[in-house]
Design an enzyme around this catalytic site. Structure first.
Site, PDB file in Angstrom:
ATOM      1  N   LYS A   9      -8.104  -2.014  -3.194  1.00 28.89           N
ATOM      2  CA  LYS A   9      -8.171  -2.048  -1.741  1.00 28.89           C
ATOM      3  C   LYS A   9      -9.190  -1.015  -1.216  1.00 28.89           C
ATOM      4  O   LYS A   9      -9.655  -0.155  -1.981  1.00 28.89           O
ATOM      5  CB  LYS A   9      -6.767  -1.794  -1.169  1.00 28.89           C
ATOM      6  CG  LYS A   9      -5.760  -2.905  -1.516  1.00 28.89           C
ATOM      7  CD  LYS A   9      -4.381  -2.591  -0.938  1.00 28.89           C
ATOM      8  CE  LYS A   9      -3.368  -3.685  -1.252  1.00 28.89           C
ATOM      9  NZ  LYS A   9      -2.016  -3.367  -0.687  1.00 28.89           N
ATOM     10  N   TYR A  49      -2.857 -12.892   3.201  1.00 30.14           N
ATOM     11  CA  TYR A  49      -1.592 -12.284   3.601  1.00 30.14           C
ATOM     12  C   TYR A  49      -0.753 -13.199   4.496  1.00 30.14           C
ATOM     13  O   TYR A  49       0.140 -12.713   5.215  1.00 30.14           O
ATOM     14  CB  TYR A  49      -1.852 -10.942   4.292  1.00 30.14           C
ATOM     15  CG  TYR A  49      -2.131  -9.802   3.327  1.00 30.14           C
ATOM     16  CD1 TYR A  49      -1.266  -9.538   2.257  1.00 30.14           C
ATOM     17  CD2 TYR A  49      -3.242  -8.973   3.483  1.00 30.14           C
ATOM     18  CE1 TYR A  49      -1.516  -8.492   1.371  1.00 30.14           C
ATOM     19  CE2 TYR A  49      -3.492  -7.921   2.598  1.00 30.14           C
ATOM     20  CZ  TYR A  49      -2.616  -7.687   1.546  1.00 30.14           C
ATOM     21  OH  TYR A  49      -2.848  -6.647   0.681  1.00 30.14           O
ATOM     22  N   PHE A  57       4.224  -5.291  10.154  1.00 30.41           N
ATOM     23  CA  PHE A  57       3.065  -4.565   9.640  1.00 30.41           C
ATOM     24  C   PHE A  57       1.863  -5.473   9.369  1.00 30.41           C
ATOM     25  O   PHE A  57       0.828  -5.000   8.881  1.00 30.41           O
ATOM     26  CB  PHE A  57       3.450  -3.817   8.355  1.00 30.41           C
ATOM     27  CG  PHE A  57       4.042  -4.694   7.273  1.00 30.41           C
ATOM     28  CD1 PHE A  57       3.236  -5.420   6.412  1.00 30.41           C
ATOM     29  CD2 PHE A  57       5.422  -4.789   7.129  1.00 30.41           C
ATOM     30  CE1 PHE A  57       3.781  -6.227   5.424  1.00 30.41           C
ATOM     31  CE2 PHE A  57       5.976  -5.594   6.135  1.00 30.41           C
ATOM     32  CZ  PHE A  57       5.147  -6.318   5.279  1.00 30.41           C
ATOM     33  N   ARG A  85       1.806  -6.034 -12.443  1.00 31.14           N
ATOM     34  CA  ARG A  85       2.703  -5.467 -11.425  1.00 31.14           C
ATOM     35  C   ARG A  85       3.306  -4.144 -11.915  1.00 31.14           C
ATOM     36  O   ARG A  85       3.444  -3.188 -11.157  1.00 31.14           O
ATOM     37  CB  ARG A  85       3.839  -6.439 -11.083  1.00 31.14           C
ATOM     38  CG  ARG A  85       3.405  -7.720 -10.399  1.00 31.14           C
ATOM     39  CD  ARG A  85       3.133  -7.565  -8.935  1.00 31.14           C
ATOM     40  NE  ARG A  85       4.309  -7.281  -8.132  1.00 31.14           N
ATOM     41  CZ  ARG A  85       4.282  -7.236  -6.803  1.00 31.14           C
ATOM     42  NH1 ARG A  85       3.134  -7.457  -6.152  1.00 31.14           N
ATOM     43  NH2 ARG A  85       5.360  -6.956  -6.124  1.00 31.14           N
ATOM     44  N   THR A  91       5.842  -1.087  -4.508  1.00 31.16           N
ATOM     45  CA  THR A  91       5.063  -1.242  -3.270  1.00 31.16           C
ATOM     46  C   THR A  91       4.927   0.072  -2.510  1.00 31.16           C
ATOM     47  O   THR A  91       3.850   0.404  -2.025  1.00 31.16           O
ATOM     48  CB  THR A  91       5.740  -2.301  -2.371  1.00 31.16           C
ATOM     49  OG1 THR A  91       5.856  -3.516  -3.113  1.00 31.16           O
ATOM     50  CG2 THR A  91       4.930  -2.555  -1.117  1.00 31.16           C
ATOM     51  N   ARG A 102       0.026   3.386  -8.507  1.00 31.75           N
ATOM     52  CA  ARG A 102       0.500   3.927  -7.226  1.00 31.75           C
ATOM     53  C   ARG A 102       1.252   5.239  -7.424  1.00 31.75           C
ATOM     54  O   ARG A 102       1.150   6.154  -6.608  1.00 31.75           O
ATOM     55  CB  ARG A 102       1.371   2.893  -6.518  1.00 31.75           C
ATOM     56  CG  ARG A 102       0.567   1.716  -5.943  1.00 31.75           C
ATOM     57  CD  ARG A 102       1.482   0.581  -5.542  1.00 31.75           C
ATOM     58  NE  ARG A 102       0.784  -0.510  -4.857  1.00 31.75           N
ATOM     59  CZ  ARG A 102       1.319  -1.717  -4.675  1.00 31.75           C
ATOM     60  NH1 ARG A 102       2.539  -1.995  -5.112  1.00 31.75           N
ATOM     61  NH2 ARG A 102       0.638  -2.660  -4.040  1.00 31.75           N
ATOM     62  N   ASN A 112      -1.716   1.861  -0.359  1.00 29.86           N
ATOM     63  CA  ASN A 112      -1.188   1.788  -1.731  1.00 29.86           C
ATOM     64  C   ASN A 112      -2.174   1.262  -2.766  1.00 29.86           C
ATOM     65  O   ASN A 112      -1.783   0.821  -3.850  1.00 29.86           O
ATOM     66  CB  ASN A 112       0.170   1.074  -1.763  1.00 29.86           C
ATOM     67  CG  ASN A 112       0.088  -0.377  -1.356  1.00 29.86           C
ATOM     68  OD1 ASN A 112      -1.002  -0.916  -1.136  1.00 29.86           O
ATOM     69  ND2 ASN A 112       1.234  -1.035  -1.267  1.00 29.86           N
ATOM     70  N   HIS A 115      -3.734  -4.404  -4.921  1.00 35.97           N
ATOM     71  CA  HIS A 115      -2.930  -5.621  -4.773  1.00 35.97           C
ATOM     72  C   HIS A 115      -2.826  -6.295  -6.131  1.00 35.97           C
ATOM     73  O   HIS A 115      -3.803  -6.344  -6.873  1.00 35.97           O
ATOM     74  CB  HIS A 115      -3.582  -6.602  -3.792  1.00 35.97           C
ATOM     75  CG  HIS A 115      -2.944  -7.970  -3.843  1.00 35.97           C
ATOM     76  ND1 HIS A 115      -1.787  -8.260  -3.159  1.00 35.97           N
ATOM     77  CD2 HIS A 115      -3.267  -9.091  -4.546  1.00 35.97           C
ATOM     78  CE1 HIS A 115      -1.432  -9.529  -3.428  1.00 35.97           C
ATOM     79  NE2 HIS A 115      -2.316 -10.045  -4.258  1.00 35.97           N
ATOM     80  N   GLU A 126      -3.955 -17.466  -5.423  1.00 35.73           N
ATOM     81  CA  GLU A 126      -4.777 -16.310  -5.042  1.00 35.73           C
ATOM     82  C   GLU A 126      -6.081 -16.271  -5.836  1.00 35.73           C
ATOM     83  O   GLU A 126      -7.145 -15.970  -5.287  1.00 35.73           O
ATOM     84  CB  GLU A 126      -3.984 -15.013  -5.245  1.00 35.73           C
ATOM     85  CG  GLU A 126      -2.828 -14.884  -4.267  1.00 35.73           C
ATOM     86  CD  GLU A 126      -2.060 -13.569  -4.411  1.00 35.73           C
ATOM     87  OE1 GLU A 126      -2.377 -12.768  -5.325  1.00 35.73           O
ATOM     88  OE2 GLU A 126      -1.143 -13.335  -3.607  1.00 35.73           O
TER      89      GLU A 126
HETATM   90  P1  DAT Z   1       3.022  -5.646  -2.893  1.00 39.80           P
HETATM   91  O1  DAT Z   1       1.642  -5.217  -2.440  1.00 39.80           O
HETATM   92  O2  DAT Z   1       3.666  -4.593  -3.756  1.00 39.80           O
HETATM   93  O3  DAT Z   1       3.031  -7.011  -3.510  1.00 39.80           O
HETATM   94  P2  DAT Z   1       4.172  -6.925  -0.530  1.00 39.80           P
HETATM   95  O4  DAT Z   1       3.519  -8.180  -0.997  1.00 39.80           O
HETATM   96  O5  DAT Z   1       5.616  -6.971  -0.231  1.00 39.80           O
HETATM   97  O6  DAT Z   1       3.921  -5.723  -1.570  1.00 39.80           O
HETATM   98  O7  DAT Z   1       3.427  -6.417   0.777  1.00 39.80           O
HETATM   99  C1  DAT Z   1       2.018  -6.507   0.879  1.00 39.80           C
HETATM  100  C2  DAT Z   1       1.502  -5.212   1.439  1.00 39.80           C
HETATM  101  O8  DAT Z   1       2.009  -5.040   2.751  1.00 39.80           O
HETATM  102  C3  DAT Z   1       1.938  -3.977   0.668  1.00 39.80           C
HETATM  103  O9  DAT Z   1       1.070  -3.690  -0.411  1.00 39.80           O
HETATM  104  C4  DAT Z   1       1.893  -2.922   1.726  1.00 39.80           C
HETATM  105  C5  DAT Z   1       2.287  -3.673   2.993  1.00 39.80           C
HETATM  106  N1  DAT Z   1       3.710  -3.526   3.270  1.00 39.80           N
HETATM  107  C6  DAT Z   1       4.743  -4.130   2.639  1.00 39.80           C
HETATM  108  N2  DAT Z   1       5.911  -3.772   3.149  1.00 39.80           N
HETATM  109  C7  DAT Z   1       5.633  -2.901   4.150  1.00 39.80           C
HETATM  110  C8  DAT Z   1       6.407  -2.157   5.074  1.00 39.80           C
HETATM  111  N3  DAT Z   1       7.743  -2.237   5.075  1.00 39.80           N
HETATM  112  N4  DAT Z   1       5.749  -1.349   5.943  1.00 39.80           N
HETATM  113  C9  DAT Z   1       4.411  -1.253   5.953  1.00 39.80           C
HETATM  114  N5  DAT Z   1       3.610  -1.931   5.111  1.00 39.80           N
HETATM  115  C10 DAT Z   1       4.212  -2.736   4.232  1.00 39.80           C
HETATM  116 MG    MG Z   2       2.594  -8.850  -2.664  1.00 37.72          MG
END
Ligand code: DAT
Ligand code: MG
Length: 149
Positions: A9, A49, A57, A85, A91, A102, A112, A115, A126
């Site tokens: 990222k 996304y 968010f 992962r 996350t 991370r 973080n 991805h 994806e």
């Molecule tokens: P990951 O990136 O571990 O697959 P995710 O797909 O649930 O996590 O979410 C995508 C991204 O969105 C994640 O990297 C950071 C952001 N995110 C997720 N949950 C969040 C939250 N509760 N508050 C703020 N940002 C969040």
């Molecule tokens: Mg994800």
């Protein structure tokens, strides 16, 4: 062989962590299939996304991922999605295990660093969103048989 989409990222790029992050996947034994350095468009970010569209968010997530260039990659291996992962970590970086990307390099969920696709089905979509079939390289690695029996 299973494939997964990985993004370094914008924070990873800005902090000079591209090499360190790629190194984690390379050392683990995942095999590089495709890589490019791109500025994601708003459209690409919103498509990528889309599952988070209703989350509070979502807007800041799209802003963040389009705030600077990213490195997009495809890595392959047996159980590549789960392996990647685990290498990335939880996350929320505060909860990520030390030794994960991370857990070693990040402090906040909104920064973080990486991805990684979360299921083999999503990984296929994806990978196709970011790369054409021609951009994905099939190659023999001399160490393949020492990494996967
Ligand atoms: P990951 O990136 O571990 O697959 P995710 O797909 O649930 O996590 O979410 C995508 C991204 O969105 C994640 O990297 C950071 C952001 N995110 C997720 N949950 C969040 C939250 N509760 N508050 C703020 N940002 C969040
Ligand atoms: Mg994800």
């Amino acid at each position: 062989m299973e494939q997964t989409l990985i993004l370094v990222k914008p924070d990873g790029v800005q902090r000079g962590l591209i090499g360190a992050i790629i190194g984690r996947f390379e050392q683990r034994g995942l095999k590089l299939v495709a890589m490019k350095f791109i500025q994601m468009s708003r459209t690409l970010a919103e498509t990528h996304y889309a599952v988070h569209k209703e989350r509070p968010f979502y807007n800041s997530l799209v802003e963040y991922i389009t705030s600077g260039p990213v490195v997009a990659m495809v890595w392959a291996g047996k159980d590549a999605v789960a392996a990647a992962r685990a290498t990335i970590g939880a996350t929320n970086p505060v909860a990520a295990a030390p030794g994960s990307i991370r857990g070693d390099f990040a402090m906040e969920i909104g920064r973080n660093l990486v991805h990684g696709s979360d299921s083999p089905e999503n990984a296929v979509n994806e990978v196709n969103l970011f790369f054409t079939p021609e951009e994905r390289v099939t190659w023999n690695r001399l160490t393949d048989s020492w990494i996967q029996e």
